[in-house]
Design a protein around this motif. Structure first.
Motif, PDB file in Angstrom:
ATOM      1  N   GLU A 103      21.394  79.145  -5.874  1.00 61.14           N
ATOM      2  CA  GLU A 103      22.251  78.038  -5.438  1.00 61.14           C
ATOM      3  C   GLU A 103      21.623  76.682  -5.770  1.00 61.14           C
ATOM      4  N   THR A 157      21.637  76.139  -9.511  1.00 57.51           N
ATOM      5  CA  THR A 157      23.005  75.813  -9.942  1.00 57.51           C
ATOM      6  C   THR A 157      23.363  74.379  -9.586  1.00 57.51           C
ATOM      7  N   ASP A 158      22.999  73.929  -8.382  1.00 53.65           N
ATOM      8  CA  ASP A 158      23.284  72.546  -7.978  1.00 53.65           C
ATOM      9  C   ASP A 158      22.590  71.544  -8.900  1.00 53.65           C
ATOM     10  N   LYS A 215      21.503  72.123 -12.006  1.00 53.62           N
ATOM     11  CA  LYS A 215      22.110  72.220 -13.344  1.00 53.62           C
ATOM     12  C   LYS A 215      23.456  71.499 -13.389  1.00 53.62           C
ATOM     13  N   ASP A 216      24.231  71.603 -12.319  1.00 55.30           N
ATOM     14  CA  ASP A 216      25.498  70.862 -12.260  1.00 55.30           C
ATOM     15  C   ASP A 216      25.251  69.356 -12.308  1.00 55.30           C
ATOM     16  N   LYS A 217      24.227  68.909 -11.596  1.00 55.46           N
ATOM     17  CA  LYS A 217      23.874  67.478 -11.585  1.00 55.46           C
ATOM     18  C   LYS A 217      23.454  67.018 -12.976  1.00 55.46           C
ATOM     19  N   TYR A 266      24.501  68.390 -15.770  1.00 55.15           N
ATOM     20  CA  TYR A 266      25.538  68.800 -16.730  1.00 55.15           C
ATOM     21  C   TYR A 266      25.008  69.830 -17.721  1.00 55.15           C
ATOM     22  N   SER A 279      25.063  73.747 -18.671  1.00 53.55           N
ATOM     23  CA  SER A 279      25.830  74.972 -18.432  1.00 53.55           C
ATOM     24  C   SER A 279      25.172  76.208 -19.054  1.00 53.55           C
ATOM     25  N   ARG A 323      17.400  64.603 -11.803  1.00 58.66           N
ATOM     26  CA  ARG A 323      18.195  63.967 -12.856  1.00 58.66           C
ATOM     27  C   ARG A 323      17.356  62.947 -13.634  1.00 58.66           C
TER      28      ARG A 323
END
Length: 104
Positions: free
Chosen positions: A9, A12-13, A15-17, A19, A21, A65
């Motif tokens: 989790e 994933t958070d 990686k989403d921040k 961008y 994939s 980030r």
């Protein structure tokens, strides 16, 4: 914390921040997460849980980030007020906890 301890989790958070994939950089991102959590832990000097709804979690995501984008030199300058607010929040909590214990 070790890279093996990083939850799917959390990964994933982050990686989403960022961008991201793909999975090719997962180990590198895990190292970034470790650096970010250690940095915030050192600033606060208390045990942090980094739960998804906490201020330290959001700050850690932002630190990741900045690290990913090779801009760590800008992070503390841009987030100094948030870092200070978090330090003060934990200091106040610690003070309250210690005062309650000493009055009992």
């Amino acid at each position: 914390m070790r890279t093996e301890d990083i939850s799917t989790e959390l990964l994933t958070d982050v990686k989403d921040k960022l961008y991201v994939s793909w999975s090719d950089n997962d180990e590198q991102i895990k190292k970034i997460i470790l650096r970010a959590s250690k940095y915030i832990q050192l600033k606060i000097t208390q045990e942090l849980s980094f739960t998804p709804d906490s201020e330290e979690y959001e700050l850690m995501l932002e630190r990741c980030r900045y690290d990913w984008n090779n801009a760590l030199d800008e992070f503390e300058k841009n987030y100094s007020s948030e870092i200070l607010a978090l330090i003060q929040s934990y200091a106040l909590k610690d003070w309250r906890d210690n005062n309650v214990e000493s009055t009992n």
